[in-house]
Design a protein around this motif. Structure first.
Motif, mmCIF file in Angstrom:
data_model
loop_
_atom_site.group_PDB
_atom_site.id
_atom_site.type_symbol
_atom_site.label_atom_id
_atom_site.label_comp_id
_atom_site.label_asym_id
_atom_site.label_seq_id
_atom_site.Cartn_x
_atom_site.Cartn_y
_atom_site.Cartn_z
ATOM 1 N N SER A 279 4.024 4.540 -2.473
ATOM 2 C CA SER A 279 3.643 3.146 -2.212
ATOM 3 C C SER A 279 4.235 2.627 -0.904
ATOM 4 C CB SER A 279 4.087 2.250 -3.378
ATOM 5 O OG SER A 279 5.508 2.269 -3.511
ATOM 6 N N ARG A 280 5.249 3.309 -0.347
ATOM 7 C CA ARG A 280 5.863 2.879 0.914
ATOM 8 C C ARG A 280 5.319 3.622 2.127
ATOM 9 N NH1 ARG A 280 11.082 4.243 1.174
ATOM 10 N NH2 ARG A 280 11.298 5.298 -0.829
ATOM 11 N N MET A 281 4.365 4.518 1.909
ATOM 12 C CA MET A 281 3.807 5.267 3.034
ATOM 13 C C MET A 281 3.024 4.334 3.967
ATOM 14 S SD MET A 281 2.559 8.826 1.256
ATOM 15 C CE MET A 281 1.983 9.472 2.832
ATOM 16 N N LEU A 282 3.091 4.652 5.265
ATOM 17 C CA LEU A 282 2.384 3.879 6.281
ATOM 18 C C LEU A 282 1.247 4.709 6.857
ATOM 19 C CD1 LEU A 282 5.505 2.436 8.175
ATOM 20 C CD2 LEU A 282 4.253 1.410 6.250
ATOM 21 N N VAL A 283 0.378 4.037 7.587
ATOM 22 C CA VAL A 283 -0.748 4.735 8.215
ATOM 23 C C VAL A 283 -0.232 5.851 9.126
ATOM 24 C CG1 VAL A 283 -2.644 4.467 9.863
ATOM 25 C CG2 VAL A 283 -2.306 2.767 8.056
ATOM 26 N N GLY A 284 0.853 5.588 9.847
ATOM 27 C CA GLY A 284 1.419 6.582 10.751
ATOM 28 C C GLY A 284 2.007 7.792 10.062
ATOM 29 N N ASP A 285 2.159 7.721 8.736
ATOM 30 C CA ASP A 285 2.698 8.867 7.997
ATOM 31 C C ASP A 285 1.643 9.943 7.741
ATOM 32 O OD1 ASP A 285 5.235 7.792 7.841
ATOM 33 O OD2 ASP A 285 4.788 6.685 5.998
ATOM 34 N N SER A 325 -9.074 5.294 5.472
ATOM 35 C CA SER A 325 -7.947 4.368 5.303
ATOM 36 C C SER A 325 -7.099 4.243 6.550
ATOM 37 C CB SER A 325 -7.055 4.829 4.139
ATOM 38 O OG SER A 325 -7.745 4.734 2.923
ATOM 39 N N ILE A 326 -7.226 5.203 7.473
ATOM 40 C CA ILE A 326 -6.394 5.140 8.679
ATOM 41 C C ILE A 326 -7.205 4.790 9.914
ATOM 42 C CG2 ILE A 326 -4.765 6.803 7.713
ATOM 43 C CD1 ILE A 326 -5.974 8.956 9.422
#
Length: 455
Positions: A279-285, A325-326
């Motif tokens: 749930s804490r993942m970001l697009v940059g991940d 999503s990205i």
């Protein structure tokens, strides 16, 4: 022969004749009255002999040179010592030392804030836990306050001041926990309680008896460790994982999640990470070129972790599912989001409606509970299948692929010890497959003769 010691009363010296007080027989020959024996240079244990039984006393020197005296309890002249009301010599001697230490501490604390009670330190600990959880974006709601309120603050031990708290008080509380509680639940409650009692500021700890840390340690000592729970049995075959993902896509479409539910289940299955991490993942991940997801490390465990993310390889199908999503989004945006709803006021006679309000990251594992039940039903799996089965399955899949235990632990942000403890049979099977590959035939089956080996 009685001992003779020289002690000081103000500016005048007086001689202390130490009486034989160590046993009931030794005390029989004493005349009625008070007899003394030294505990330390400024603390004396007294025995007042009466017509039937005697009583223990203690006196100690005050800063102004005067002495103060108080009673400790009955002597074991006619009754067996119980360590509380009736004391033998050694028990009285120990109690005298503790009593004087407490009295001197009270004198030092005069005018200072009172020593806190168990209730106060537990409430402060729970409030601190809640405040930390609120500052951590994506952290699950902390439930320590609920556990401690139900099992500690409702018990008489909550009213005890820390300076008079004993290991017996804590042991009584520990034994009073309901027998219906699971061993793991009891351990969680005890660990929370221990952390609250040990997490005192230095200025408070200095005012407590030197034995306080040992009191907490002995009083909250947990019994035998719970047998390791085998989690590899909760792992699912790859075919079942695919059925869950297909069912998640169907439920997502039927309930108009717009792909949010499907992607959450897909990433959980692909990484084997915890909900709080995903749930804490970001697009940059998301790193499409490397077919890799950078999963944030969990907030579990002690100490500072050296890395902030774990590089996890995933299939091209996962990357392709995440591309919408990205696309066109900033690297710092949350990767997985969902719609939040609000209730609109209904017209008279009509039922209120829920409408979409805004999008935001997933916050709690409970958000997936209701749709997960629909997913499991759609996939035709047992109703007791939990989302954590996706993590178990990922760990077992890696072990069966003969990846080293340490690497499996690192990929899933846990320890070697936890992997070995909970997934033992999967490790054994993987090692068995490796050793089987090293086996070569030693007998010629057709001729029934032994094959000669070089050397």
């Amino acid at each position: 022969m009685t001992d003779i010691r020289r002690i000081w009363f103000g500016s005048m010296s007086k001689t202390l004749r130490e009486a034989p007080l160590t046993t009931p027989n030794a005390r029989k020959g004493l005349r009625e009255g008070v007899h003394w024996r030294g505990v330390s240079a400024e603390v004396h244990l007294g025995y007042r002999k009466g017509k039937r039984v005697g009583r223990w006393l203690v006196r100690w020197r005050l800063p102004d040179g005067r002495y103060k005296q108080d009673g400790l309890g009955a002597a074991d002249d006619g009754l067996a010592a119980d360590g509380v009301e009736t004391l033998n010599f050694e028990q009285a001697k120990s109690k005298a030392a503790r009593y004087v230490e407490q009295e001197r501490q009270k004198q030092q604390d005069a005018g200072k804030a009172p020593i806190p009670t168990v209730r106060e330190v537990v409430e402060a600990y729970a409030a601190g836990r809640k405040a930390r959880a609120m500052k951590q974006e994506g952290a699950r709601p902390d439930d320590a306050k609920g556990r401690l309120s139900q099992h500690v603050l409702s018990h008489p031990v909550a009213a005890k001041r820390l300076d008079v708290l004993t290991d017996e008080d804590l042991a009584d509380w520990r034994e009073g926990l309901g027998a219906e509680l699971a061993v793991s639940t009891v351990r969680r409650i005890v660990n929370d309680f221990r952390a609250a009692l040990n997490g005192l500021p230095a200025r408070t700890l200095k005012r407590l008896p030197a034995t306080y840390p040992m009191t907490v340690k002995l009083g909250l000592k947990v019994g035998e460790a719970e047998p390791a729970a085998a989690r590899d049995g909760a792992a699912l075959p790859d075919a079942d994982i695919r059925r869950i993902i297909d069912a998640a896509k169907a439920v997502d479409k039927a309930e108009e999640w717009n792909g949010d539910l499907f992607l959450m289940v897909l990433v959980l299955a692909a990484t084997g990470a915890r909900f709080s991490q995903v749930s804490r993942m970001l697009v940059g991940d998301v790193q499409p070129v490397q077919s890799r997801l950078m999963v944030p490390t969990s907030r579990k465990g002690r100490g500072q972790k050296r890395s902030t993310h774990i590089a996890t390889r995933v299939g091209a199908d996962v990357i392709e599912s995440l591309r919408p999503s990205i696309a066109g989004r900033r690297s710092a945006d949350p990767l997985l989001e969902r719609w939040r709803h609000r209730q609109e006021k209904a017209k008279p006679g009509a039922r209120p409606e829920w409408v979409r309000d805004s999008r935001g990251p997933w916050k709690s594992p409970t958000e997936i509970t209701r749709p997960w039940a629909a997913i499991i039903e759609k996939a035709g799996l047992p109703v007791d299948t939990v989302p954590y089965a996706l993590r178990h399955s990922s760990i077992v899949r890696c072990l069966r692929a003969a990846l080293p235990v340490r690497l499996v632990a690192q990929l899933h942000d846990t320890s070697d010890k936890m992997i070995e403890r909970h997934y033992a049979s999967a490790i054994v099977n993987a090692l068995d497959d490796l050793t089987a590959a090293a086996v070569v035939p030693l007998v010629d089956a057709e001729r029934g003769t032994v094959v000669s080996l070089r050397g």
